[in-house]
Design a protein around this motif. Structure first.
Motif, PDB file in Angstrom:
ATOM      1  N   TYR A 183       0.836  -1.195   0.000  1.00  0.00           N
ATOM      2  CA  TYR A 183       0.000   0.000   0.000  1.00  0.00           C
ATOM      3  C   TYR A 183       0.872   1.247   0.000  1.00  0.00           C
ATOM      4  O   TYR A 183       1.919   1.281   0.621  1.00  0.00           O
ATOM      5  CB  TYR A 183      -0.899   0.037   1.239  1.00  0.00           C
ATOM      6  N   GLY A 184       0.408   2.273  -0.676  1.00  0.00           N
ATOM      7  CA  GLY A 184       1.098   3.554  -0.699  1.00  0.00           C
ATOM      8  C   GLY A 184       0.087   4.664  -0.503  1.00  0.00           C
ATOM      9  O   GLY A 184      -1.012   4.442  -0.012  1.00  0.00           O
ATOM     10  N   GLY A 185       0.428   5.855  -0.936  1.00  0.00           N
ATOM     11  CA  GLY A 185      -0.503   6.977  -0.860  1.00  0.00           C
ATOM     12  C   GLY A 185      -0.906   7.301   0.559  1.00  0.00           C
ATOM     13  O   GLY A 185      -0.061   7.542   1.412  1.00  0.00           O
ATOM     14  N   ILE A 186      -2.201   7.301   0.833  1.00  0.00           N
ATOM     15  CA  ILE A 186      -2.690   7.668   2.166  1.00  0.00           C
ATOM     16  C   ILE A 186      -2.312   6.643   3.220  1.00  0.00           C
ATOM     17  O   ILE A 186      -2.394   6.914   4.416  1.00  0.00           O
ATOM     18  CB  ILE A 186      -4.219   7.868   2.176  1.00  0.00           C
ATOM     19  N   TYR A 187      -1.880   5.460   2.798  1.00  0.00           N
ATOM     20  CA  TYR A 187      -1.508   4.407   3.747  1.00  0.00           C
ATOM     21  C   TYR A 187      -0.009   4.419   4.084  1.00  0.00           C
ATOM     22  O   TYR A 187       0.445   3.630   4.890  1.00  0.00           O
ATOM     23  CB  TYR A 187      -1.879   3.032   3.189  1.00  0.00           C
ATOM     24  N   THR A 188       0.738   5.317   3.466  1.00  0.00           N
ATOM     25  CA  THR A 188       2.173   5.413   3.740  1.00  0.00           C
ATOM     26  C   THR A 188       2.385   5.751   5.212  1.00  0.00           C
ATOM     27  O   THR A 188       1.772   6.668   5.747  1.00  0.00           O
ATOM     28  CB  THR A 188       2.824   6.486   2.849  1.00  0.00           C
ATOM     29  N   GLY A 189       3.220   4.989   5.868  1.00  0.00           N
ATOM     30  CA  GLY A 189       3.504   5.208   7.287  1.00  0.00           C
ATOM     31  C   GLY A 189       2.620   4.389   8.213  1.00  0.00           C
ATOM     32  O   GLY A 189       2.853   4.357   9.416  1.00  0.00           O
ATOM     33  N   LEU A 190       1.599   3.748   7.679  1.00  0.00           N
ATOM     34  CA  LEU A 190       0.732   2.896   8.507  1.00  0.00           C
ATOM     35  C   LEU A 190       1.251   1.466   8.494  1.00  0.00           C
ATOM     36  O   LEU A 190       1.728   0.977   7.471  1.00  0.00           O
ATOM     37  CB  LEU A 190      -0.704   2.910   7.983  1.00  0.00           C
ATOM     38  N   ASN A 191       1.163   0.808   9.625  1.00  0.00           N
ATOM     39  CA  ASN A 191       1.536  -0.594   9.693  1.00  0.00           C
ATOM     40  C   ASN A 191       0.361  -1.512   9.359  1.00  0.00           C
ATOM     41  O   ASN A 191       0.540  -2.623   8.888  1.00  0.00           O
ATOM     42  CB  ASN A 191       2.077  -0.937  11.082  1.00  0.00           C
ATOM     43  N   TYR A 192      -0.860  -1.022   9.636  1.00  0.00           N
ATOM     44  CA  TYR A 192      -2.069  -1.821   9.419  1.00  0.00           C
ATOM     45  C   TYR A 192      -3.130  -0.972   8.739  1.00  0.00           C
ATOM     46  O   TYR A 192      -3.332   0.185   9.092  1.00  0.00           O
ATOM     47  CB  TYR A 192      -2.598  -2.356  10.752  1.00  0.00           C
ATOM     48  N   VAL A 193      -3.780  -1.562   7.765  1.00  0.00           N
ATOM     49  CA  VAL A 193      -4.808  -0.865   6.990  1.00  0.00           C
ATOM     50  C   VAL A 193      -6.171  -1.455   7.354  1.00  0.00           C
ATOM     51  O   VAL A 193      -6.357  -2.674   7.305  1.00  0.00           O
ATOM     52  CB  VAL A 193      -4.553  -1.024   5.474  1.00  0.00           C
ATOM     53  N   PRO A 194      -7.148  -0.610   7.720  1.00  0.00           N
ATOM     54  CA  PRO A 194      -8.477  -1.132   8.015  1.00  0.00           C
ATOM     55  C   PRO A 194      -9.244  -1.451   6.729  1.00  0.00           C
ATOM     56  O   PRO A 194      -9.239  -0.679   5.778  1.00  0.00           O
ATOM     57  CB  PRO A 194      -9.147   0.002   8.790  1.00  0.00           C
ATOM     58  N   VAL A 195      -9.884  -2.610   6.718  1.00  0.00           N
ATOM     59  CA  VAL A 195     -10.747  -3.030   5.610  1.00  0.00           C
ATOM     60  C   VAL A 195     -12.128  -3.265   6.210  1.00  0.00           C
ATOM     61  O   VAL A 195     -12.318  -4.186   7.016  1.00  0.00           O
ATOM     62  CB  VAL A 195     -10.224  -4.304   4.919  1.00  0.00           C
ATOM     63  N   VAL A 196     -13.074  -2.407   5.859  1.00  0.00           N
ATOM     64  CA  VAL A 196     -14.419  -2.490   6.427  1.00  0.00           C
ATOM     65  C   VAL A 196     -15.248  -3.507   5.651  1.00  0.00           C
ATOM     66  O   VAL A 196     -15.067  -3.677   4.439  1.00  0.00           O
ATOM     67  CB  VAL A 196     -15.080  -1.095   6.445  1.00  0.00           C
ATOM     68  N   HIS A 197     -16.136  -4.213   6.356  1.00  0.00           N
ATOM     69  CA  HIS A 197     -17.043  -5.144   5.687  1.00  0.00           C
ATOM     70  C   HIS A 197     -18.450  -4.970   6.241  1.00  0.00           C
ATOM     71  O   HIS A 197     -18.651  -4.729   7.424  1.00  0.00           O
ATOM     72  CB  HIS A 197     -16.573  -6.602   5.803  1.00  0.00           C
ATOM     73  N   VAL A 198     -19.413  -5.039   5.342  1.00  0.00           N
ATOM     74  CA  VAL A 198     -20.831  -4.955   5.686  1.00  0.00           C
ATOM     75  C   VAL A 198     -21.484  -6.220   5.143  1.00  0.00           C
ATOM     76  O   VAL A 198     -21.248  -6.613   4.001  1.00  0.00           O
ATOM     77  CB  VAL A 198     -21.485  -3.693   5.088  1.00  0.00           C
ATOM     78  N   LYS A 199     -22.293  -6.825   5.983  1.00  0.00           N
ATOM     79  CA  LYS A 199     -22.894  -8.107   5.623  1.00  0.00           C
ATOM     80  C   LYS A 199     -24.363  -8.119   6.053  1.00  0.00           C
ATOM     81  O   LYS A 199     -24.692  -7.651   7.134  1.00  0.00           O
ATOM     82  CB  LYS A 199     -22.131  -9.207   6.365  1.00  0.00           C
TER      83      LYS A 199
END
Length: 172
Positions: free
Chosen positions: A123-139
């Protein structure tokens, strides 16, 4: 001399035999079309909900370690997402997208925290510097399908509508 048969009522008798099958076929086609329309509405509603949730600020998602099925801690945001899925608007004043969809208990909102190093390409862009990226899910789980002919007594508790969508949180 050969016997003579009267054929004047043959067409009426054939029509009387075929008509019930034609009616069943016609109303079955209506019901099948309604089922596919309802399924499409639920899938579109879930996509709208996950799109809305993915545009929330990254700070609303607590991703300090890799994890799955995290519940949202912001209950207002969860209510807004559930209302959006069920009614199409974020407040509770809206009319349900489907007849019989009276509450949001069938709507599950959560997120996963994905380690940046586990993704290829990284991941790059807005995720640069983050160790973990949130992925939202709706079910949407086990939402009862409401028949076109429900008022006539053709009810079914075995036909359920299900949909699921997910997206990486992009923030605002």
């Amino acid at each position: 001399m050969a016997p003579v048969f009267c054929r004047r009522g043959a067409a009426a008798a054939e029509m009387a035999l075929v008509t019930p099958f034609l009616i069943i076929l016609m109303f079955g086609a209506f019901e099948l079309g309604n089922y596919f329309l309802s399924e499409h509405v639920v899938v579109k509603a879930v996509r709208d909900g996950v799109r809305y949730a993915s545009r929330m600020n990254l700070a609303k998602y607590n991703c300090t370690s890799a994890s799955t099925d995290n519940p949202l801690t912001d209950t207002v945001m969860e209510d807004q997402i559930q209302n959006l899925v069920r009614t199409g608007i974020i407040n509770s004043d809206g009319e349900a997208r489907l007849r019989g969809w009276t509450d949001a208990t069938a709507i599950d909102v959560g997120y996963d925290c994905i380690a940046v190093g586990n993704v290829d390409p990284p991941y790059g862009g807005i995720y640069t510097g983050l160790n973990y990226v949130p992925v939202v899910h709706v079910k949407v789980n086990e939402l009862d399908y409401v028949s076109l002919f429900n008022n006539l007594g053709f009810t079914s508790s075995t036909i359920k509508l299900n949909a699921e969508a997910q997206s990486a949180v992009m923030g605002i």
